[in-house]
Design an enzyme around this catalytic site. Structure first.
Site, short mmCIF file in Angstrom:
data_model
loop_
_atom_site.label_atom_id
_atom_site.label_comp_id
_atom_site.label_asym_id
_atom_site.label_seq_id
_atom_site.Cartn_x
_atom_site.Cartn_y
_atom_site.Cartn_z
N GLU C 102 81.53 186.67 63.95
CA GLU C 102 81.55 185.69 65.02
C GLU C 102 82.72 185.88 65.98
OE1 GLU C 102 81.57 181.56 63.97
OE2 GLU C 102 80.40 181.04 65.75
N ASP C 126 78.48 187.04 54.57
CA ASP C 126 78.14 185.67 54.19
C ASP C 126 76.80 185.21 54.75
OD1 ASP C 126 80.54 185.53 52.90
OD2 ASP C 126 81.52 184.21 54.34
#
Lengths: 340, 340, 340, 340
Positions: C102, C126
């Site tokens: 991100e 994740d």
């Protein structure tokens, strides 16, 4: 003939293969009857048993753990030889095969001295028992630790980090020695060899200077050679061992602050002792089980089976007791060459 | 000192770990110089070499195959001892370490007799060399074969089929013996033990009658005990070996028609000898490599390194030659008990 | 056309397969030229590059980590868009492909807004990025965690213990959810679902009462629902998270004292993100890399590639940013049924 | 409510996870009763059943195969809908969940039309069913094939050989496509794309010329584009498929004689479909099982469950039938770029 079996102490990959080796041979060749005591010596002193039939041992040699359960109960704290004799007699058991580590074999020796007909199978994932070349479970643990380090390595390389892997080995460094050699570690720290943080730092820096991401493998029982103020602050005791947490986690900041290289520790822990045994351990465990039965038939009470070269032999309990099999200096020196 | 290295014959997991063990120690401890001959004896007679530096052996111990390449070239068909001496001299090489199987060691012996300074490292995935307890590559092959059988088993169980796994072993049955014992095979067929189709059928039927899906492991070199009309029709030669295809595929219809149990064969083939070595093989191979260098330093020409128990020793080439290490009767009998 | 590539943030299995997918296609089909920036954005702002040729990407798709190295450097703390433009121009680079999580995608968006021609490839072990069904690395992490739990289980069964496995997942519980479901965990604890110690105790006790060794999987970012005095004593902060050490180690004594069941925790840590990627991740990563190149050719600047069903599409950076992909209630409820 | 379950056709890793998903949820949440029919439709027409209790599904999700057994029996050859209805009624069964491939789903559709309350779970290791993104078992097969090729590769590299791996896929090339892409194959041969031996030879030679050991992956159902005299001699039929043995073994000599590169074939066979499922397949299978139960509760008779993106949906049987899901041209073209 009716034979009792129990597994005691920490679990190890191969326990079920031992049980299968004993029971299958006994049922098939000799028509013996088998009884399993549940949860180690606890089941013996409590008289909790299950019959061990062909159905129950079907396909178990590839399963980790032990179908009999295990515990750390010491029979001499629960009635001792008298209690053991009573329960064996009540169940009509002619001989007992005890599969376990040094504590179990020590208890077995005392029971033998008290007249119990007993044969042992050595079990220690750490490979720290004298009188046998290897114990089952060790090969599996080394393989798991090696695969884990193969993985850690790529992360170290990508981030330019020093990676620490803490492996089993409370008193001896066999798992660290073998997995470290297999994975190409730049530094192997074992209980047998006290080492200074300065020496560790030098190895780590040297690997880093050659363009490698340093890989450090440390046995859980390793201790730094001296207590320093820093250790004390970090929570190491007077023997250089951490007060809380594992040695790997304690080494990480020490290495990082001395070398300036980002350092991460991973504690492999219980994954090293569970699960499907390696083929090596299945074969060794099966053969040990079959040999234990032969040892019973030959009435070598007070003996345990052991690997010597490619042969399974039997040796008196006392040969295995009181002498922890540590990593000898020449094996350490051999590995140390590879630190770079 | 300048040392030449070559790898010869079929590849085996661990070859690179041997190379790394030799070169790393030599560079690090003694300041030796190393030259690799490409593709076995071919590189020696053709004088195709690469320098073996620290950079080249970095991280190779976990890689399958050999960074030097290999071939089945016999130096005595390409100039023999004279040619070998010339090339070694031209490269200023003081000693040669040859890593290979029986053919390589036989050539190495002849070269030693002709005055070449040479040390050997035994290599055979089949584990058929005398004078060493185990050879690297064997453990990996057994592990791969065992995992494959663990898989075949679930298919056999689900379909109520007999599954046959054909494993390596042209002349000896070690891989079949160990993987079969590890996987819980109901029948292990090895070259050392000729067996009738009737006996195989009996074992298969017996396992099936006990509710198991029969698992048969057969070494590629196994032969049925007698030639029968059926075999002849099926394409078996006078020695009971298949003329085309593997023995596993030939046994399948024989078993199926005699037992009425659907039977499928899988030939594991080359997957048994490639890829990442097991931790066991990496440690063994590294130690053998380091010991080979010591053997050079001690000038034990005409010797190869060997595993005895937990120690690495050196033995004359002749101890390893001419005596194929077959599965002894007692090891077969031990495994046979488990057929059920 | 000359294209720059960088990998940024934590490593993930599959990074090299992405690089290979981009470079191989570009070299082979379009004759592009490629430059790799070393260690993420750091290499871009420092102008440290390597040429990416066919030779360098040979065989890398099965290697863990990233051959380009990685770091957590933020380009906007080191010169920002101006510096990036300068370096790209100096190297004659027409377009940049940034592979990262991100943070990387957020920086890439800002750079796009400043006129840099940039395309992204999402990376998060994740699996917490919106706008893509799955990210590479996640499948490998789930597989490793599942295998580890398969191993822990046999130890739990043998000792009658409750085993806790702490897996990755700082903000989301995807790895815990999938590996827990695969391994048959009796309790899955994820950041999205605050849970009381009483509820956890109930699940553990219930499994134990049914004769199972309770298996608890906990994501590293999980927090207990309330702070209690006990937590405080144990070193949990006001959010129920441990002050030192991992959540797994902190839960173990809490569970043990409430249930009376011996409890052990293992933190899987870095082994979940390194090493050989699963076949699934290699295929996904290769396809993402190839699609990233197509996205460059089609000049969809400011977009990242994403998996939707079986297709690879491209979506604007903003679709993936600011919306952490958490485990939705229905997926948790589905898994919760299996707690028993 | 009482629900019957059967597994039919070839086994696939994940079948037990489906069973566990159904039964655990039904017992736990709804208090349903479950009956398993043994060996597919055979158990249904023969009325051979076992009760499916909590005890029986304990820990099965990680086991390969099916605890219910399987067969290729077609119910319409053994009494058809009438017989099925009779047996279901006799057992008091309200609904049937059939887990199987296209044949099973076709039978299920006919039974639905005849008024049987039935829901399906698609099963095909080959991933050739329309209406679902992926089927369980496929991921495991691809992983096993990829690991095998990783191994074959090192042997190819060491010997300078071309290695051929024959993988499953009678009608479609999904396993070949994915494993070949994951392993970096230089040539992927699938049933959907007839290819000439000249083209194959060109790919192999091109890889060899670049210094690589060529890796060819071929689906078992692949056929050469034309019959030539050579093929005929080699025993290929008019469709370019081998008369005896697998396609891999037939390609090996064709490639070797045209390229002069030593070539070896390995047929992976049954090891691709047995044994422990990957974590991916366990999760998918568990979710499909749970969704099948929901589909029963919602009375969507004549439907099967299917994966769409990350969701499990239900679709009418007819959506999955009659349309083999083949590898589309764009996916093949994508992979073909990587041939080099």
């Amino acid at each position: 003939m009716k034979i009792g079996i129990l597994t005691s102490g920490g679990d190890a990959p191969g326990l079920n293969a031992v049980i299968r080796g004993i029971v299958f041979t006994g049922l098939q060749v000799y028509g013996h009857e088998f009884v399993g005591f549940l949860n180690g010596w606890k089941g013996l002193v409590d008289d909790t048993t299950i019959p061990l039939t062909r159905h129950q041992i079907m396909g178990i040699s590839k399963q980790g753990g032990t179908i009999l359960g295990t515990s750390r109960t010491n029979p001499f704290e629960h009635g001792g030889a008298e209690r053991v004799k009573t329960v064996l007699e009540r169940n009509g058991i002619d001989a007992l095969i005890a599969i376990g580590g040094e504590g179990t074999l020590a208890a077995a020796k005392r029971l033998t001295d008290a007249g119990v007909r007993i044969v042992g199978v050595p079990k220690t994932v750490d490979n720290d028992l004298s009188a046998t070349d290897y114990t089952f479970g060790f090969d599996t643990a080394v393989q798991i630790a090696t695969e884990a380090m193969d993985r850690l390595r790529t992360t170290g390389d990508s981030h330019g980090r020093c990676m620490i892997a803490e492996v089993m080995g409370r008193h001896v460094g066999w798992i660290a020695l073998h997995s470290g050699m297999a994975a190409g570690a730049h530094c192997i720290l074992i209980p047998e060899q006290k080492t200074s943080i300065e020496q560790i730092t030098e190895w780590v820096t040297s690997a880093h200077d050659r363009g490698r991401a340093p890989l450090v493998v440390v046995a859980e029982g390793f201790a730094l050679d001296t207590m320093t103020d820093v250790h004390s602050e970090r929570g190491l005791d007077a023997f250089g061992r951490p007060r809380l947490g594992g040695i790997g986690e304690h080494l990480a900041p020490l290495i990082e602050e001395r070398t300036g290289i980002e350092t991460r520790a991973t504690t492999l822990g219980h994954i090293q002792r569970g699960g499907t045994p390696s083929a090596y351990d299945r074969v060794l465990a099966t053969r040990l089980g079959m040999a234990a039965l032969r040892t019973v038939l030959e009435e070598h009470w007070g003996c345990m089976v052991a690997l010597r070269g490619t042969e399974i032999v039997h040796v008196p309990f006392e040969d295995a007791l009181g002498k922890l099999k540590t990593v000898p200096q020449d094996r350490y020196d051999e590995a140390r060459v590879l630190f770079g």
